[in-house]
Scaffold this motif. Structure first.
Motif, PDB file in Angstrom:
ATOM      1  N   LEU A   6      52.399  26.051  32.698  1.00 50.44           N
ATOM      2  CA  LEU A   6      53.806  26.139  31.687  1.00 50.44           C
ATOM      3  C   LEU A   6      53.624  25.429  30.428  1.00 50.44           C
ATOM      4  N   THR A   8      56.542  24.824  27.493  1.00 49.71           N
ATOM      5  CA  THR A   8      57.669  25.082  27.037  1.00 49.71           C
ATOM      6  C   THR A   8      58.116  24.583  25.671  1.00 49.71           C
ATOM      7  N   GLY A  36      57.283  21.441  30.012  1.00 48.97           N
ATOM      8  CA  GLY A  36      56.806  22.299  31.112  1.00 48.97           C
ATOM      9  C   GLY A  36      56.052  21.260  32.288  1.00 48.97           C
ATOM     10  N   ASN A 109      61.813  29.993  32.447  1.00 53.94           N
ATOM     11  CA  ASN A 109      60.459  29.791  32.469  1.00 53.94           C
ATOM     12  C   ASN A 109      59.595  31.182  32.002  1.00 53.94           C
TER      13      ASN A 109
END
Length: 288
Positions: A6, A8, A36, A109
Motif C-alpha cells: 500500500l 497512501t 502505508g 485503504n
C-alpha cells in the motif's frame, strides 16, 4: 529489496491535545508524506542504505504526485502498476499528540484493486536479497511471493491484521511479523508452513518462535515523541536485517527494535531518516 503493498498520502497534524467532538483546535505542525506499511518500510530500507524498490498502485491523480515527490526525495525507487488510474490514492488523516507522540488515524485503504500490470514483476527480482509484502493489494502480494519462492528469496510479511489473501500467502512466507492484535483462524501460522513468527506489542518485549526455539527480545526504553509509522519502520528494519543474511532471529529483532526506537524520538513523518541511517552500522554494502 523489493517491497510490495500500500501507498497512501498522509496528512499529519501535530496538536497539543486531541480535539473533543465538535471542537476545533490549531495544529502545531503540518506535514504531508507518503504512507502505508510497505511504503514506510521502503523509506526505512533506503534510510539504512539499502536499495528500496516499492511496487504499488498509485495512479495519475494530482494527490499521487505528493507521494511520488516524497519517495523520490527519500531515495525509494517507485514502480507504479496502475499509472493510468485517475481516482485519488488512499488518503490518511493523522493527528499526533505533542506530549507523548500518540496518534489517531482515519484512513481508507486500497479499495477494489484497479487492473494491475504484473507481467513485468520477474524483471524486478534481479539481485534482490529479500522482499516484504503487506497484503493490501492481494493479487500483487501473491505474485511477488510466488516469484520470490521460485528464486529462493526470503519473504517477510507485515501482518497487521487478518486478510483473506493470507490463506494463500502464508505458505509462501518465511518470516511473519505480526502485531499483538493479529488473529489467524486455525491452523496456526507454523502449521501453515511459516518458519518464523514474530509478535510485536509496542514497548513490550517482542516475542518470536521457530520450529526449534522461541524467546523474546526487549524493546529499548525510549521517550516517544512521534509514534506515527513506527511499526512500519520496525518492519522495514527487520526485512533489511533478513536481507543481510547474517545473524539470527533475536539479532534481527534487536536491530529492528533499535531502529524503531530511534524513529519515535523524532517529530514528523521523515525527520528520523538521517538519524536512522547512522544505525546501519557495518551493513553489507549493496543490500537489495
Amino acid at each position: 529489496m523489493l517491497l510490495a503493498g500500500l501507498c497512501t498520502v498522509d496528512v499529519v497534524q501535530r496538536v497539543a491535545a486531541f480535539p473533543e467532538p465538535s471542537e476545533k483546535v490549531q495544529s502545531l505542525q503540518v506535514d504531508v508524506a507518503a504512507g502505508g506499511p510497505a511504503t514506510n518500510a521502503a523509506v526505512t530500507v533506503a534510510a539504512l542504505g539499502g536499495q528500496a524498490i516499492l511496487v504499488t498502485a498509485l495512479g495519475a491523480h494530482p494527490l499521487a504526485a505528493l507521494a511520488r515527490a516524497d519517495l523520490e526525495a527519500r531515495g525509494v525507487d517507485l514502480v507504479d502498476l496502475a499509472p493510468q488510474r485517475c481516482e485519488a490514492p488512499p488518503v490518511s488523516a493523522v493527528v499526533v499528540r505533542d506530549r507523548d507522540g500518540e496518534r489517531t488515524v482515519v484512513s481508507r485503504n486500497a479499495a477494489a484493486d484497479p487492473p494491475l500490470e504484473l507481467s513485468g514483476l520477474a524483471a524486478l527480482f534481479d539481485g534482490i536479497d529479500a522482499v516484504l509484502v503487506d497484503g493490501h493489494h492481494p493479487e500483487l502480494a501473491l505474485a511477488v511471493a510466488e516469484e520470490a519462492r521460485r528464486r529462493e528469496v526470503p519473504v517477510v510479511l507485515d501482518a497487521g491484521s487478518w486478510k483473506p489473501v493470507l490463506d494463500q500467502l502464508l505458505p509462501l512466507v518465511q518470516v511473519a511479523a505480526c502485531s499483538a492484535g493479529f488473529r489467524a483462524p486455525a491452523p496456526s501460522l507454523a502449521e501453515r508452513g511459516v518458519p518464523v513468527t514474530i509478535v510485536t506489542a509496542g514497548p513490550e518485549p517482542v516475542r518470536w518462535s521457530t520450529t526449534e526455539d522461541s524467546g523474546q527480545v526487549p524493546v529499548p526504553p525510549t521517550r516517544a515523541r512521534d509514534t506515527l509509522g513506527a511499526g512500519d519502520v520496525w518492519h522495514g528494519a527487520l526485512a533489511y536485517a533478513v536481507a543481510r543474511r547474517d545473524g539470527d532471529v533475536p539479532g534481527w529483532i534487536g536491530y529492528a527494535n533499535a531502529v524503531a526506537a530511534e524513529r519515535v524520538q523524532h517529530v514528523g513523518p521523515r525527520s528520523w531518516t538521517k538519524a536512522v541511517g547512522k544505525l546501519a552500522g557495518s551493513r553489507e554494502e549493496g543490500v537489495r
